[in-house]
Design a protein around this motif. Structure first.
Motif, mmCIF file in Angstrom:
data_model
loop_
_atom_site.group_PDB
_atom_site.id
_atom_site.type_symbol
_atom_site.label_atom_id
_atom_site.label_comp_id
_atom_site.label_asym_id
_atom_site.label_seq_id
_atom_site.Cartn_x
_atom_site.Cartn_y
_atom_site.Cartn_z
ATOM 1 N N SER A 160 0.657 -0.946 -0.045
ATOM 2 C CA SER A 160 0.784 -0.142 0.111
ATOM 3 C C SER A 160 0.563 1.126 -0.212
ATOM 4 C CB SER A 160 -0.933 0.096 1.309
ATOM 5 O OG SER A 160 -1.564 -1.179 1.250
ATOM 6 N N ALA A 202 9.959 -4.019 11.756
ATOM 7 C CA ALA A 202 8.029 -3.467 11.799
ATOM 8 C C ALA A 202 7.047 -4.259 12.655
ATOM 9 C CB ALA A 202 7.991 -3.377 9.876
ATOM 10 N N ALA A 259 3.458 -6.506 12.417
ATOM 11 C CA ALA A 259 3.026 -6.605 12.252
ATOM 12 C C ALA A 259 1.744 -7.751 13.091
ATOM 13 C CB ALA A 259 3.224 -7.656 11.834
ATOM 14 N N LYS A 313 -0.745 -7.597 7.904
ATOM 15 C CA LYS A 313 -0.393 -6.025 7.538
ATOM 16 C C LYS A 313 0.717 -6.041 8.628
ATOM 17 C CE LYS A 313 -1.537 -2.299 5.965
ATOM 18 N NZ LYS A 313 -2.039 -1.878 4.281
ATOM 19 N N THR A 314 1.832 -5.909 7.098
ATOM 20 C CA THR A 314 2.640 -5.218 7.597
ATOM 21 C C THR A 314 2.893 -3.572 7.867
ATOM 22 O OG1 THR A 314 3.858 -7.373 7.761
ATOM 23 C CG2 THR A 314 5.587 -5.383 7.966
ATOM 24 N N PHE A 315 3.725 -3.141 8.808
ATOM 25 C CA PHE A 315 3.625 -0.926 9.106
ATOM 26 C C PHE A 315 4.959 -1.282 8.672
ATOM 27 C CE2 PHE A 315 0.245 -2.751 11.816
ATOM 28 C CZ PHE A 315 -0.655 -1.834 10.717
ATOM 29 N N LYS A 335 8.764 1.451 6.462
ATOM 30 C CA LYS A 335 8.120 2.595 5.710
ATOM 31 C C LYS A 335 10.136 2.217 5.463
ATOM 32 C CE LYS A 335 7.807 7.696 5.054
ATOM 33 N NZ LYS A 335 7.120 8.468 5.781
ATOM 34 N N GLY A 364 6.403 5.099 2.206
ATOM 35 C CA GLY A 364 5.528 4.214 2.793
ATOM 36 C C GLY A 364 5.265 2.878 1.998
ATOM 37 N N ASP A 413 4.138 -0.444 4.138
ATOM 38 C CA ASP A 413 3.043 -1.052 4.630
ATOM 39 C C ASP A 413 2.447 -2.536 3.906
ATOM 40 O OD1 ASP A 413 2.487 0.789 6.574
ATOM 41 O OD2 ASP A 413 1.229 1.654 5.472
ATOM 42 N N ASN A 444 0.163 -5.674 1.990
ATOM 43 C CA ASN A 444 -0.677 -6.660 2.586
ATOM 44 C C ASN A 444 -0.461 -8.298 2.045
ATOM 45 O OD1 ASN A 444 -2.826 -4.251 3.389
ATOM 46 N ND2 ASN A 444 -2.710 -3.820 0.888
#
Length: 224
Positions: A40, A169, A171, A192-194, A196, A210, A212, A214
């Protein structure tokens, strides 16, 4: 055989079958299947030593690969989930004012992840949904800039190289396990991993992106 004995035998068979499906504390399992990763993307503008290039952004492609996983049931409800794979390849193309220019770079990303899952229902349930949370260290490697990137950032000069910063990150995960029989199961999950990262070019340009991602996974597994 008397009716009472038949009832006892039937109850024993049911209990035996239920126990065979169990994923209780101490159970190990392995699985293999396919994983699709779709970033994303939220790209900042390209920056240079002399300033920012307004709206010069990037987009990042998705990728699908064969993957595996190892699981260990620490308790009847808590599972430790370790995905395994050989990395994913992502192409970077122009976005914003660079939309439509084509491929600018490529990289491989290897997520090294450990997730703790809470599995609902009893250990002998045929279907067990779960929620998970963990950490992922995403290693970027084999980055390569294209001739187009060189033409845009260093025309007439040496080829522009690029590197991306590997990052740790958080998750989050949701999924479920469906037991086919006493040994085999199907598992599907969404993670979902956040994440950047920053891309650094040999010309001194940088760009923060970024990602992020899926992550969708479907695997066939075997319990020990």
């Amino acid at each position: 055989m008397t009716p009472s004995k038949k009832i006892l035998v039937a109850a024993a068979l049911v209990a035996s079958a239920a126990h065979a499906l169990a994923q209780q504390a101490g159970t190990w399992s392995v699985s293999a299947g396919i994983t699709h990763i779709a970033p994303s993307v939220d790209s900042d503008s390209l920056s240079s030593p002399s300033g920012t290039v307004p709206n010069a952004k990037v987009d990042v492609s998705s990728d699908s690969r064969l993957t595996a996983a190892v699981n260990y049931m620490a308790t009847d409800n808590i599972n430790l989930h370790l995905p395994l794979g050989f990395g994913f390849r992502h192409d970077l193309s122009g976005a914003g004012v660079l939309a439509g220019v084509g491929k600018l770079a490529e990289t491989r990303a290897l997520p090294i992840t450990l997730i703790g899952q809470y599995r609902f229902f009893d250990a002998n349930a045929r279907f067990r949904p779960y929620l998970g949370a963990g950490l992922s260290y995403v290693k970027f490697y084999k980055e390569r800039g294209t001739a187009l990137l060189t033409a845009l950032t260093n025309p007439g000069g040496a080829p522009t190289s690029v590197s991306f910063k590997s990052k740790l990150a958080p998750a989050l995960q949701v999924g479920g396990v469906f037991n086919l029989n006493e040994k085999w199961f199907m598992e599907g999950s969404y993670t979902k991993t956040f994440l950047k990262t920053r891309g650094t070019l040999s010309t001194g340009h940088t760009i923060d992106v970024g990602l992020d991602p899926n992550c969708f996974t479907l695997q066939l597994g075997y319990k020990f």
